[in-house]
Write a protein that holds these residues in place. Sequence first.
Motif, PDB file in Angstrom:
ATOM      1  N   VAL A 125       0.801  -0.985  -0.155  1.00  8.73           N
ATOM      2  CA  VAL A 125       0.070  -0.071  -0.006  1.00  8.73           C
ATOM      3  C   VAL A 125       0.943   1.208  -0.069  1.00  8.73           C
ATOM      4  O   VAL A 125       0.428   2.219  -0.865  1.00  8.73           O
ATOM      5  CB  VAL A 125      -0.982   0.108   1.079  1.00  8.73           C
ATOM      6  CG1 VAL A 125      -1.712   1.346   1.195  1.00  8.73           C
ATOM      7  CG2 VAL A 125      -1.734  -1.239   1.220  1.00  8.73           C
ATOM      8  N   LYS A 129       0.025   2.652  -3.479  1.00  8.05           N
ATOM      9  CA  LYS A 129      -0.884   3.787  -3.282  1.00  8.05           C
ATOM     10  C   LYS A 129      -0.563   4.850  -2.241  1.00  8.05           C
ATOM     11  O   LYS A 129      -1.064   5.037  -0.976  1.00  8.05           O
ATOM     12  CB  LYS A 129      -2.194   3.196  -2.812  1.00  8.05           C
ATOM     13  CG  LYS A 129      -2.856   2.194  -3.677  1.00  8.05           C
ATOM     14  CD  LYS A 129      -3.286   2.838  -4.972  1.00  8.05           C
ATOM     15  CE  LYS A 129      -4.140   1.715  -5.603  1.00  8.05           C
ATOM     16  NZ  LYS A 129      -4.574   2.454  -7.051  1.00  8.05           N
ATOM     17  N   LEU A 131      -0.507   8.064  -1.854  1.00  9.93           N
ATOM     18  CA  LEU A 131      -1.294   9.148  -1.565  1.00  9.93           C
ATOM     19  C   LEU A 131      -2.574   8.792  -0.486  1.00  9.93           C
ATOM     20  O   LEU A 131      -3.141   9.512   0.282  1.00  9.93           O
ATOM     21  CB  LEU A 131      -2.047   9.745  -2.553  1.00  9.93           C
ATOM     22  CG  LEU A 131      -1.047  10.512  -3.599  1.00  9.93           C
ATOM     23  CD1 LEU A 131      -1.902  10.804  -4.810  1.00  9.93           C
ATOM     24  CD2 LEU A 131      -0.262  11.725  -2.857  1.00  9.93           C
ATOM     25  N   HIS A 132      -2.767   7.372  -0.504  1.00 12.06           N
ATOM     26  CA  HIS A 132      -3.953   6.698   0.246  1.00 12.06           C
ATOM     27  C   HIS A 132      -3.481   5.955   1.249  1.00 12.06           C
ATOM     28  O   HIS A 132      -4.231   5.419   2.059  1.00 12.06           O
ATOM     29  CB  HIS A 132      -4.733   5.762  -0.470  1.00 12.06           C
ATOM     30  CG  HIS A 132      -5.532   6.902  -1.780  1.00 12.06           C
ATOM     31  ND1 HIS A 132      -6.434   7.447  -1.407  1.00 12.06           N
ATOM     32  CD2 HIS A 132      -4.998   6.787  -2.905  1.00 12.06           C
ATOM     33  CE1 HIS A 132      -6.857   7.930  -2.680  1.00 12.06           C
ATOM     34  NE2 HIS A 132      -5.994   7.613  -3.802  1.00 12.06           N
ATOM     35  N   TYR A 133      -1.902   5.987   1.865  1.00 17.31           N
ATOM     36  CA  TYR A 133      -1.360   5.167   2.586  1.00 17.31           C
ATOM     37  C   TYR A 133      -1.806   5.484   3.996  1.00 17.31           C
ATOM     38  O   TYR A 133      -2.246   4.495   4.623  1.00 17.31           O
ATOM     39  CB  TYR A 133       0.155   5.213   2.463  1.00 17.31           C
ATOM     40  CG  TYR A 133       0.935   4.359   3.684  1.00 17.31           C
ATOM     41  CD1 TYR A 133       0.727   3.209   3.663  1.00 17.31           C
ATOM     42  CD2 TYR A 133       1.733   4.909   4.288  1.00 17.31           C
ATOM     43  CE1 TYR A 133       1.508   2.389   4.657  1.00 17.31           C
ATOM     44  CE2 TYR A 133       2.385   4.424   5.192  1.00 17.31           C
ATOM     45  CZ  TYR A 133       2.327   2.924   5.502  1.00 17.31           C
ATOM     46  OH  TYR A 133       3.176   2.209   6.379  1.00 17.31           O
ATOM     47  N   ARG A 134      -1.844   6.630   4.330  1.00 19.43           N
ATOM     48  CA  ARG A 134      -2.187   7.261   5.854  1.00 19.43           C
ATOM     49  C   ARG A 134      -3.629   6.723   6.068  1.00 19.43           C
ATOM     50  O   ARG A 134      -4.023   6.323   7.419  1.00 19.43           O
ATOM     51  CB  ARG A 134      -1.995   8.473   6.107  1.00 19.43           C
ATOM     52  CG  ARG A 134      -0.407   8.714   6.296  1.00 19.43           C
ATOM     53  CD  ARG A 134       0.331   8.273   7.483  1.00 19.43           C
ATOM     54  NE  ARG A 134       1.436   8.585   7.566  1.00 19.43           N
ATOM     55  CZ  ARG A 134       2.428   8.201   8.903  1.00 19.43           C
ATOM     56  NH1 ARG A 134       1.668   7.565   9.626  1.00 19.43           N
ATOM     57  NH2 ARG A 134       3.467   8.505   9.013  1.00 19.43           N
ATOM     58  N   SER A 135      -4.514   6.866   5.157  1.00 13.57           N
ATOM     59  CA  SER A 135      -5.699   6.421   5.446  1.00 13.57           C
ATOM     60  C   SER A 135      -6.207   5.342   5.400  1.00 13.57           C
ATOM     61  O   SER A 135      -7.158   4.722   6.022  1.00 13.57           O
ATOM     62  CB  SER A 135      -6.930   7.580   4.226  1.00 13.57           C
ATOM     63  OG  SER A 135      -6.630   7.017   3.053  1.00 13.57           O
ATOM     64  N   THR A 136      -5.653   4.291   4.613  1.00 14.31           N
ATOM     65  CA  THR A 136      -5.983   3.244   4.703  1.00 14.31           C
ATOM     66  C   THR A 136      -5.292   2.179   5.565  1.00 14.31           C
ATOM     67  O   THR A 136      -6.062   1.424   6.298  1.00 14.31           O
ATOM     68  CB  THR A 136      -5.243   2.335   3.068  1.00 14.31           C
ATOM     69  OG1 THR A 136      -5.766   3.276   1.949  1.00 14.31           O
ATOM     70  CG2 THR A 136      -5.685   0.973   2.830  1.00 14.31           C
ATOM     71  N   ASN A 138      -4.420   2.951   8.743  1.00 15.74           N
ATOM     72  CA  ASN A 138      -4.407   4.032  10.077  1.00 15.74           C
ATOM     73  C   ASN A 138      -4.312   3.246  11.360  1.00 15.74           C
ATOM     74  O   ASN A 138      -3.974   1.938  11.079  1.00 15.74           O
ATOM     75  CB  ASN A 138      -5.628   4.673   9.844  1.00 15.74           C
ATOM     76  CG  ASN A 138      -7.069   3.854   9.784  1.00 15.74           C
ATOM     77  OD1 ASN A 138      -6.946   2.740  10.713  1.00 15.74           O
ATOM     78  ND2 ASN A 138      -8.003   4.070   8.827  1.00 15.74           N
TER      79      ASN A 138
END
Length: 312
Positions: A125, A129, A131-136, A138
Motif C-alpha cells: 500500500v 498507493k 497518497l492513500h497510505y495514511r488513510s488506508t 491507519n
Amino acid sequence: MMSMENKNNVTEFILHGLTQDKTVAKVCFSLFLVFYAAIILGNLFILITIKTSEQLNSPMYFFLSYLSVVDISYSTVTAPKLIYDLLVEKKTISFVGCIAQVFAGHFFGCTEIFLLTVMAYDRCVAICKPLHYRSTVNKHVCGWLVAASWVGGFVHSVVQTLLTIQLPFCGPNEIDHYFCDVHPLLKLACTDTYIIGVSVAANSGVISLSCFVVLVVSYAVILVSLRTRSSEGRLKALYTSTSHITVVVLFFGPCIFIYMRPSTTFSADKMVSVFYTIVTPMLNPLIYTLRNEEVKNAMKKLWSRKVKRSEK
C-alpha cells in the motif's frame, strides 16, 4: 486408540539434543548463548527505539515493534532449554512441558508468519498507493491487523496441540531433536498417525505456503507499479522493501521445508530448525537497522541522549 491410562505411560521425554559430541556441545553452548543474548538485546533495543522516537511513527514501525516482541518470545521457547541441555548428559522434558513447548512454538511461529504477511501488505500500500497510505493503513486498521495475527497464531497452535495431545504414548520416549515439535512426537505415538500427520501438514504447511504466496504476489504488484516511477523512486522503494524480503526468505524457507510434508523427519531438520528459531530472530534487528537510515538515526539520537544524561 488406547485408554487414558495407557496414554500416561510416558511422563517425560528424552531429547537427543543438537549434538552428542561433548567438545562440539561446549562450542555450541558459547555460540548459542551469544546468539540468544543478541536476540534479546537487539530486539529490545529496536523496541525501545521505536517506542521512544517521534520519527518512527509510521505503521511499518508499529508492525516492526510487534515483530521484535514475537522474535524474543519465539526464541525463548527453545533457546534457553537448548543452551542448558548442551551442558548436561541427560536431556529430559516432562510430558506437560513438551506439550507446552509445542503450543508456544507454534503460537509465536505462526503469529510471526501472519505479521510478516501484514508487513508485506503495508509495504504494498505504501509503495503502490502512497497518497492513500495514511488513510488506508491507519491506527485502527493496524491494531486490528496485529490482533488478527495473534488470534490466527493462537487458533493454529490450539489445533496443532489438540492433534498431538490426543495421541497415545506408551514408549519409546526418545526424541531425536533439541525441542518438542509435532513431527518428532508423531513418530513416538503408539497408533497409526497418517491422518493426523496429513492434518498437521495441512494446517502448518498450508499456512506457510499460502502466506508465502501472498507475499510473493504483494512484491510482484510492487515491482509492476515501479515501472512507472523514476529510477530514483524505484531505488528508494526497493531499498525500503529489501530488508523485509530478506527476512521473509530467511524465515519462510526453513518453515516450508519442515512443515510442507507428511510426518517424516530428516537428519537436516535440527539445523534447519536452528535457523528459523534462533538465527533469523537474531538477524532481524541487524537486517532492519543496517538497511534503514531512519532506524539508525533514531538509535543514534537515543544513544546520544543516554550519553548526555550519564555525563550530567
